[in-house]
Motif scaffolding. Sequence first.
Motif, mmCIF file in Angstrom:
data_model
loop_
_atom_site.group_PDB
_atom_site.id
_atom_site.type_symbol
_atom_site.label_atom_id
_atom_site.label_comp_id
_atom_site.label_asym_id
_atom_site.label_seq_id
_atom_site.Cartn_x
_atom_site.Cartn_y
_atom_site.Cartn_z
ATOM 1 N N SER A 100 1.776 13.805 -1.511
ATOM 2 C CA SER A 100 0.601 12.930 -1.605
ATOM 3 C C SER A 100 0.984 11.459 -1.522
ATOM 4 C CB SER A 100 -0.152 13.195 -2.917
ATOM 5 O OG SER A 100 0.619 12.774 -4.039
ATOM 6 N N THR A 101 2.278 11.153 -1.713
ATOM 7 C CA THR A 101 2.737 9.769 -1.590
ATOM 8 C C THR A 101 2.527 9.239 -0.177
ATOM 9 O OG1 THR A 101 4.434 10.308 -3.231
ATOM 10 C CG2 THR A 101 4.667 8.228 -2.078
ATOM 11 N N LEU A 102 2.418 10.142 0.789
ATOM 12 C CA LEU A 102 2.203 9.723 2.177
ATOM 13 C C LEU A 102 0.882 8.988 2.361
ATOM 14 C CD1 LEU A 102 3.455 12.930 4.039
ATOM 15 C CD2 LEU A 102 4.606 10.709 3.915
ATOM 16 N N GLN A 103 -0.038 9.100 1.404
ATOM 17 C CA GLN A 103 -1.326 8.421 1.529
ATOM 18 C C GLN A 103 -1.168 6.897 1.539
ATOM 19 O OE1 GLN A 103 -3.840 8.538 -2.116
ATOM 20 N NE2 GLN A 103 -2.077 9.534 -3.065
ATOM 21 N N TYR A 104 -0.028 6.400 1.051
ATOM 22 C CA TYR A 104 0.184 4.959 1.012
ATOM 23 C C TYR A 104 0.664 4.418 2.348
ATOM 24 C CZ TYR A 104 -0.259 5.919 -3.914
ATOM 25 O OH TYR A 104 -0.728 6.344 -5.124
ATOM 26 N N SER A 105 0.848 5.302 3.315
ATOM 27 C CA SER A 105 1.120 4.857 4.677
ATOM 28 C C SER A 105 -0.171 4.959 5.477
ATOM 29 C CB SER A 105 2.208 5.728 5.323
ATOM 30 O OG SER A 105 2.328 5.430 6.697
ATOM 31 N N SER A 106 -0.600 3.863 6.063
ATOM 32 C CA SER A 106 -1.868 3.861 6.793
ATOM 33 C C SER A 106 -1.789 4.674 8.079
ATOM 34 C CB SER A 106 -2.280 2.419 7.118
ATOM 35 O OG SER A 106 -1.287 1.781 7.912
ATOM 36 N N GLN A 107 -0.553 5.023 8.493
ATOM 37 C CA GLN A 107 -0.366 5.818 9.706
ATOM 38 C C GLN A 107 0.549 7.003 9.395
ATOM 39 O OE1 GLN A 107 0.774 3.403 13.099
ATOM 40 N NE2 GLN A 107 -0.347 1.649 12.324
ATOM 41 N N ALA A 108 0.184 7.753 8.349
ATOM 42 C CA ALA A 108 1.015 8.875 7.909
ATOM 43 C C ALA A 108 1.139 9.951 8.979
ATOM 44 C CB ALA A 108 0.445 9.478 6.626
ATOM 45 N N ALA A 109 0.127 10.055 9.862
ATOM 46 C CA ALA A 109 0.139 11.098 10.882
ATOM 47 C C ALA A 109 0.808 10.657 12.175
ATOM 48 C CB ALA A 109 -1.294 11.553 11.177
ATOM 49 N N SER A 110 1.478 9.490 12.175
ATOM 50 C CA SER A 110 2.162 9.058 13.386
ATOM 51 C C SER A 110 3.340 9.976 13.677
ATOM 52 C CB SER A 110 2.653 7.611 13.233
ATOM 53 O OG SER A 110 3.715 7.537 12.292
ATOM 54 N N PHE A 111 3.719 10.058 14.945
ATOM 55 C CA PHE A 111 4.812 10.962 15.336
ATOM 56 C C PHE A 111 6.103 10.571 14.623
ATOM 57 C CE2 PHE A 111 8.380 12.063 18.133
ATOM 58 C CZ PHE A 111 8.181 13.438 18.234
ATOM 59 N N ARG A 112 6.328 9.281 14.459
ATOM 60 C CA ARG A 112 7.535 8.812 13.787
ATOM 61 C C ARG A 112 7.616 9.364 12.374
ATOM 62 N NH1 ARG A 112 8.568 5.168 9.910
ATOM 63 N NH2 ARG A 112 10.544 3.994 9.970
ATOM 64 N N ASN A 113 6.537 9.205 11.615
ATOM 65 C CA ASN A 113 6.545 9.646 10.227
ATOM 66 C C ASN A 113 6.588 11.164 10.105
ATOM 67 O OD1 ASN A 113 6.407 6.980 9.528
ATOM 68 N ND2 ASN A 113 4.221 6.991 9.030
ATOM 69 N N ILE A 114 5.875 11.860 10.985
ATOM 70 C CA ILE A 114 5.894 13.321 10.954
ATOM 71 C C ILE A 114 7.311 13.845 11.188
ATOM 72 C CG2 ILE A 114 5.145 15.396 12.179
ATOM 73 C CD1 ILE A 114 2.452 14.069 12.603
ATOM 74 N N MET A 115 8.007 13.249 12.151
ATOM 75 C CA MET A 115 9.367 13.686 12.451
ATOM 76 C C MET A 115 10.315 13.408 11.286
ATOM 77 S SD MET A 115 9.838 15.295 15.243
ATOM 78 C CE MET A 115 11.615 15.077 15.389
ATOM 79 N N ILE A 116 10.207 12.230 10.682
ATOM 80 C CA ILE A 116 11.117 11.873 9.583
ATOM 81 C C ILE A 116 10.893 12.796 8.389
ATOM 82 C CG2 ILE A 116 11.669 10.091 7.890
ATOM 83 C CD1 ILE A 116 11.159 8.009 10.039
#
Length: 415
Positions: free
Chosen positions: A279-295
């Motif tokens: 749920s900490t991912l909610q603090y990223s405004s672009q949590a669903a970006s390919f970069r973040n998904i891959m990391i």
Amino acid sequence: MLRNIEILRSILIHPIIVAPTVAAVGLSFFSYGFPQAGSCVEISVPQILLILIFTLYLRGVSIFGHRFFQIYAVPLSVMIIWTYAFFLTAGGAYDYKGCSPDIPSSNILIDACRKHAYTMTHCRTDVSNAWRTAAWVRIPYPLQWGLPIFHFRTSIIMIFVSLVASVDSVGTYHTASVRINLQPPTPGIVSRGIALEGFCSILAGIWGSGTGSTTLTENVHTINITKVANRRAVQLGAVFLIFFSLIGKVGAILASIPLALAASVLCFTWALVVALGLSTLQYSSQAASFRNIMIVGVSLFLGLSIPAYFQQYQPESSLILPSYFVPYGAASNGPLHTGIKQLDFFINGLLSLNMVVTFLIAFVLENSVPGSRQERGVYIWSRPEDISTDPSLLEDYSLPRKLCRCLCREKHLGV
């Protein structure tokens, strides 16, 4: 220089690192959860179902204006299932002819009893003899178990584990401030909190408790449910916990909880840790970006897969250990051999820990792959000047006055 270190740390630790690291803490115990609970499904399955019913289906039911089932889901369900397990034990459900639950499985000579030893150990409520042997009052004292023993190679591993715990704390501090509508803490406040965790861990070592001190991530969920974030409530709860720790019979009651019942509760709490971490991912405004998904995906998967490879090399003696000790058993017999025994133990042990591997991979990827501040979800930290000029915020983040008189000067309260 300390100021620069605080700023550097605040730049390097982001939600994209915290999310998989905290999730890996919960997922790393999956091999202990239901494999232990499954030894007594007539106890563990009702326990899991009862917690889910209380927290999900009856969460909106109010009793005298309080959401009783949601707030007290775990203790209420444990009391109900423990009573059920007690009647099963007293009724002879786990009595086997010629077999005694008081004999350790390693000392059992009869083959027929060896088959039932695991069931008796995990299902009965009278396996522990703590109620008969525990004193009513026992006052712990420093170095009660003797002088601490220092091992360099083990201490290095614990340094990395403490680093992971600190990452967890950074995310928890920031999330808690959001939950209770406070201005985000400053890097200095976060550093002070982590420093106090380290100080409490030193005290735990002196008293020989066997565990360190760190932030409990589940408390964020507790704050969200109870809507209580009052400092006096926490202090009063701490007083009660210290008082009950002096009464040996209270510990004896806890020791009577069957292992299968305890494992089923942990299936819920560790699952909650996984959910709170992600749920900490909610603090990223672009949590669903390919970069973040891959990391997040790569670090979380490899954080589970790489330790699984190293844990295959555990020594035969570790087979009698609980599964949560397996990473430490694998440290002395891992696949990496450099010719330096201390270095082999350190690397094999480190790569056997899920949360450490996840953190290292996420840390490297997050701070090396280009991305905007919004995409990376960089935490927004308050400035010390803002908090020092706001009396209400100064009160919320300051240490208790009496404690502060001993540990710090007044002007350092808000930074």
